[in-house]
Design an enzyme around this catalytic site. Sequence first.
Site, PDB file in Angstrom:
ATOM      1  N   LYS A 185       0.829  -1.204   0.000  1.00 19.97           N
ATOM      2  CA  LYS A 185       0.000   0.000   0.000  1.00 19.97           C
ATOM      3  C   LYS A 185       0.869   1.263   0.000  1.00 19.97           C
ATOM      4  O   LYS A 185       2.073   1.198   0.255  1.00 19.97           O
ATOM      5  CB  LYS A 185      -0.955  -0.026   1.202  1.00 19.97           C
ATOM      6  CG  LYS A 185      -1.814  -1.311   1.263  1.00 19.97           C
ATOM      7  CD  LYS A 185      -2.792  -1.424   0.120  1.00 19.97           C
ATOM      8  CE  LYS A 185      -3.496  -2.723  -0.154  1.00 19.97           C
ATOM      9  NZ  LYS A 185      -3.831  -3.726   0.761  1.00 19.97           N
TER      10      LYS A 185
HETATM   11  C1  LIG Z   1      -4.964  -4.747   1.068  1.00 23.40           C
HETATM   12  C2  LIG Z   1      -6.436  -4.779   0.972  1.00 23.40           C
HETATM   13  C3  LIG Z   1      -7.232  -5.292   1.998  1.00 23.40           C
HETATM   14  C4  LIG Z   1      -6.701  -6.014   3.182  1.00 23.40           C
HETATM   15  O1  LIG Z   1      -5.735  -5.346   3.883  1.00 23.40           O
HETATM   16  P1  LIG Z   1      -4.713  -6.207   4.782  1.00 23.40           P
HETATM   17  O2  LIG Z   1      -3.979  -5.150   5.537  1.00 23.40           O
HETATM   18  O3  LIG Z   1      -3.840  -6.961   3.816  1.00 23.40           O
HETATM   19  O4  LIG Z   1      -5.496  -7.091   5.657  1.00 23.40           O
HETATM   20  C5  LIG Z   1      -8.608  -5.203   1.866  1.00 23.40           C
HETATM   21  N1  LIG Z   1      -9.182  -4.650   0.792  1.00 23.40           N
HETATM   22  C6  LIG Z   1      -8.453  -4.166  -0.226  1.00 23.40           C
HETATM   23  C7  LIG Z   1      -9.154  -3.537  -1.374  1.00 23.40           C
HETATM   24  C8  LIG Z   1      -7.057  -4.233  -0.181  1.00 23.40           C
HETATM   25  O5  LIG Z   1      -6.354  -3.763  -1.200  1.00 23.40           O
END
Ligand SMILES: *Cc1c(COP(=O)(O)O)cnc(C)c1O
Length: 378
Positions: A185
């Site tokens: 992210k």
């Molecule tokens: C990364 C992501 C998640 C989950 O986040 P985590 O921190 O990996 O649990 C949920 N929804 C979307 C759209 C994502 O890109």
Amino acid sequence: MQDSDFLPFTRPTIDEDTIAGVADVLRSGWITTGPWCAKFEQALSEYFGGRTVLAYVSGTVTMEIALRLLGIGPGDEVITTPLSWVATSNVVLAVGATPVFVDIDPVTRNIDCARIEAAITPRTRAILPVHLAGLPADLDALYAIAARHGLRVIEDAAQAIGSHWNGRRVGSFGDLASFSFHPNKNVTSIEGGCLVLPDGADVELARRLRLQGVQRFGTDGMDVDVVGGKANLTDVAARVGWGQLQRIEEFNARRRELARLYFTAFDAIGLTARGVQLPPRDFEQSNWHMFQIVLPEAVQRAAVMDALKARGIGTGVHYPAIHLFSLYRARGLRPGDFPHAERAGASILTLPLFPAMRDTDVARVSDALDGVLRQFGV
Ligand SMILES: *Cc1c(COP(=O)(O)O)cnc(C)c1O
């Protein structure tokens, strides 16, 4: 091709100040949830316009707690998109509720708000939109629908830190918003997430659900009246996240710049005319979490990925359509239910995009893609 020349589709930028800061936390004698977690939450709260923000151990658990906070459970329906990381709908199943999918708009690749009202039933409790690749879903339409039908909104803003809607930062307005700090992210805490809460939310419950439901009072008083889990963020992770948040403007500006370079390069090789779908040219709202193209239907995505890999270019798939996974097919969903999501899910390709990428890397990707597509007759 040497490994050092390989261009991954993403890579976090962790600076020396953060590394030294983590070492300080490790030496401090307090390494789990503590002062840095509080400092990270405070910085996030300021970032989101003074709203209440709680940090959790992942974006997934953050969304699950958001659902539980709203009392969503068995018998309830939550409207969401089939084109997302499977976490989005898995959390709905995890609380015992039913995800109800609505197809995407093939241009934005986000939930098609024009189709939402047809999916609302007396059991619908909430809408769970995703801002795919950091491009916000149509929040005007979404909040208007929610208001009309008395529904709550949990924005899966996992990919959207620093994105904007009509000049306002995603998460700084609206109902609940959930962010992820996974390493892919735009801001990472290694693993982590945060929930931005609206006025009037049960902040204490959101806090208690993070740690076994424990409520403390007085010097030695403790009670448990709800099943909570173990979802607290460590101070080591919070120190990484805080260090990242200091640089978000710079990170996102660089991502935007690289996205512009991609469009220039792809226009020069005529990708659109060759049947490749580019993302919307949005430089105001998106945080450019990903640069995703959709390949022509006749081309095998796996073959393109292998050929690009052989040329030193990493790519990713974000995401296959959720309703086609066994877990969801077993619930009665099948091919043909959401054609736009299926088409994107089968052919979408995430190209390298991260702040440390060089301008010359964009040219490398473009040249490689041009050559590989020609190889496949495109
Ligand atoms: C990364 C992501 C998640 C989950 O986040 P985590 O921190 O990996 O649990 C949920 N929804 C979307 C759209 C994502 O890109």
